[in-house]
Design an enzyme around this catalytic site. Structure first.
Site, short mmCIF file in Angstrom:
data_model
loop_
_atom_site.label_atom_id
_atom_site.label_comp_id
_atom_site.label_asym_id
_atom_site.label_seq_id
_atom_site.Cartn_x
_atom_site.Cartn_y
_atom_site.Cartn_z
N ASP A 437 39.47 39.03 31.92
CA ASP A 437 39.46 37.73 32.60
C ASP A 437 38.07 37.57 33.21
OD1 ASP A 437 39.72 35.55 34.27
OD2 ASP A 437 41.68 36.15 35.06
N HIS A 438 37.28 36.65 32.65
CA HIS A 438 35.88 36.53 33.07
C HIS A 438 35.74 35.97 34.48
CE1 HIS A 438 31.81 37.13 32.26
NE2 HIS A 438 31.66 36.48 31.12
#
Length: 465
Positions: A437-438
């Site tokens: 999850d950036h």
């Protein structure tokens, strides 16, 4: 005073469930902790334990009933010392009148409302079949994306008598389907004894694989097999409509939300397995007397936990305006169960030995396939692992399981040319892809985690200390 037993919420996301089977009957003495029923939730089929004590007076919801809303009265108990006959004769409180339509439309479950909005369906055109006329998810699905009113419910007697025509699916409880699949039984050969002819667990437990039911003397001539349905939208390919179970519906919703809302970033590394395979062989030889046999997946679980210990900035979850950074490595491991994918959890994997991880994983995987996981065994987790290497899959990208911020996708180990100590050799190599999850994990931090994972696998003695 009679005690009302209500449909419990057996998972945080449960709004309704299927009462798969009653394990008690009216007149039975119930004690706290007794297993009263099997209930299919949005996660698994679970046992429902009694909290109150007394005599079971009546059952309000028959086994096999689907879409029973949480809070619905499903049975009544008479308290100890109370006259059971009097309790049975006591009038059941009248249901609360249906709430008038609000500005948001008629009464409907949140899932039904979301589904209607997504398909452009006007809830005012649908007749609700839930408690007090509440519109359920199945009511919206029955509307088929049109504005036409939902068809009137078919009387139970008619439903029981109707043959399986026009490609209608075989009606069976989830538990009965699983047992039939495990025993190789064709459900079309079974006569259901449940409500409206529904096939229940008892119908398939004693049936022999491939066995057909004894024909009744007055049974009508067999109905010719229905012609498979076809649809121009499918290019005319014949099909049979298969209704989604609760687990599959939740999987579809959560994965769609994950792909729509989580900015995934994917990083892949190649890892040499030979040192790990050699260590596994040595450990299994020493543990044979204890009845423990380590799998490669057991060592990979430990390796991921050890990598998260070294790179704790990846052991996080995104929570809107804050992040949760965890000091314990709880690894959710994907397991394919008959009802759908589920992820039992090895808690505190970083501080557990390999033998303990192996024993726990075998037990959890067995319970997952039997639909017997308890909520605490699959809810939570700080990171996930999905291993498709045993199926020969070389490399794949997994979807993050929110609110977690990463999942590791493990491919098959295979013989490849590989540079070892500066020389080109043939080595056993597997490709591993991390989905991150950036919003919570930067690319460089994800790369550091994969580098640590590779280091642990290629120098595996760190797994046993």
């Amino acid at each position: 005073m009679p005690i009302e037993i209500k449909m419990p919420a057996l998972s945080p996301t449960m709004e309704e469930g299927t009462l798969a089977k009653w394990l008690v009957k009216p007149g039975d003495e119930i004690r706290s902790g007794d297993i009263m029923a099997e209930i299919e939730t949005d996660k698994a089929t679970m046992e429902f334990e009694a909290v109150d004590e007394g005599t079971l007076v009546s059952i309000a919801v028959e086994e096999g009933t689907e879409n029973v809303s949480v809070g619905t009265v499903i049975a009544v108990l008479a308290e100890e010392g109370e006259d059971a006959d009097a309790a049975a004769a006591a009038p059941t409180p009248a249901p609360a009148p249906a709430a008038p339509p609000s500005n948001d439309g008629p009464a409907a479950t949140p899932t039904a409302r979301k589904l209607a909005e997504a398909n452009g369906i006007d809830l005012n055109t649908i007749t609700g079949t839930g408690p007090n006329g509440k519109i359920t998810k199945d009511d919206v699905e029955a509307a088929g994306g049109t504005s036409a009113p939902a068809p009137a419910p078919i009387p139970a007697t008619a439903a029981a008598a109707a043959p399986a025509a026009s490609g209608e699916r075989i009606v069976a409880s989830p538990l009965a389907k699983r047992i039939a699949e495990q025993k190789g039984i064709d459900l079309s050969t079974i006569t259901g004894s449940g409500p409206n002819g529904r096939i229940v667990k008892a119908d398939v437990e004693d049936a022999a694989p491939g066995a057909a039911p004894a024909a009744a003397a007055s049974a009508p001539a067999p109905t010719p097999a229905p012609t498979p349905s076809v649809s121009p939208a499918d290019g005319g390919a014949p099909y049979e409509e298969v209704k989604l179970n609760n687990v599959r519906k939740v999987i579809a919703r959560r994965l769609t939300e994950a792909k729509l809302n989580i900015p995934h970033i994917y990083l892949t590394v190649d890892v040499r397995l030979d040192p790990l395979l050699k260590l596994r062989s040595q450990l299994n030889a020493s543990l044979e007397a204890d009845g423990v046999k380590l799998s490669v997946n057991d060592l990979i679980i430990k390796a991921l936990a050890r990598a998260l210990q070294r790179e704790p900035q990846c052991n996080v979850s995104f929570q809107g305006d804050v992040m949760h950074q965890y000091s314990r490595q709880d690894i959710s491991v994907a397991v394919a169960a008959p009802s759908g994918l589920i992820t039992p959890i090895i808690t505190d994997a970083g501080n557990k030995g390999l033998a303990q991880i192996s024993t726990e994983m075998k037990e959890l995987a067995g319970k997952a396939r039997d639909g017997k996981l308890q909520p605490h065994e699959y809810q939570g987790g700080t990171a996930s692992l999905s291993n498709l290497g045993m199926f020969g899959t070389k490399q794949f990208d997994a979807v993050i399981n929110p609110p977690q911020a990463m999942i590791l996708a493990v491919g098959a180990g295979e013989q490849r040319p590989f540079v070892v100590d500066g020389a080109l050799q043939v080595a056993t190599v597997m490709s591993v892809t991390g989905s991150f999850d950036h919003r919570a994990i930067d690319g460089v931090d994800g790369a550091k985690l994969l580098d640590q994972f590779r280091s642990v696998i290629e120098n595996p003695m760190g797994l046993v200390v």
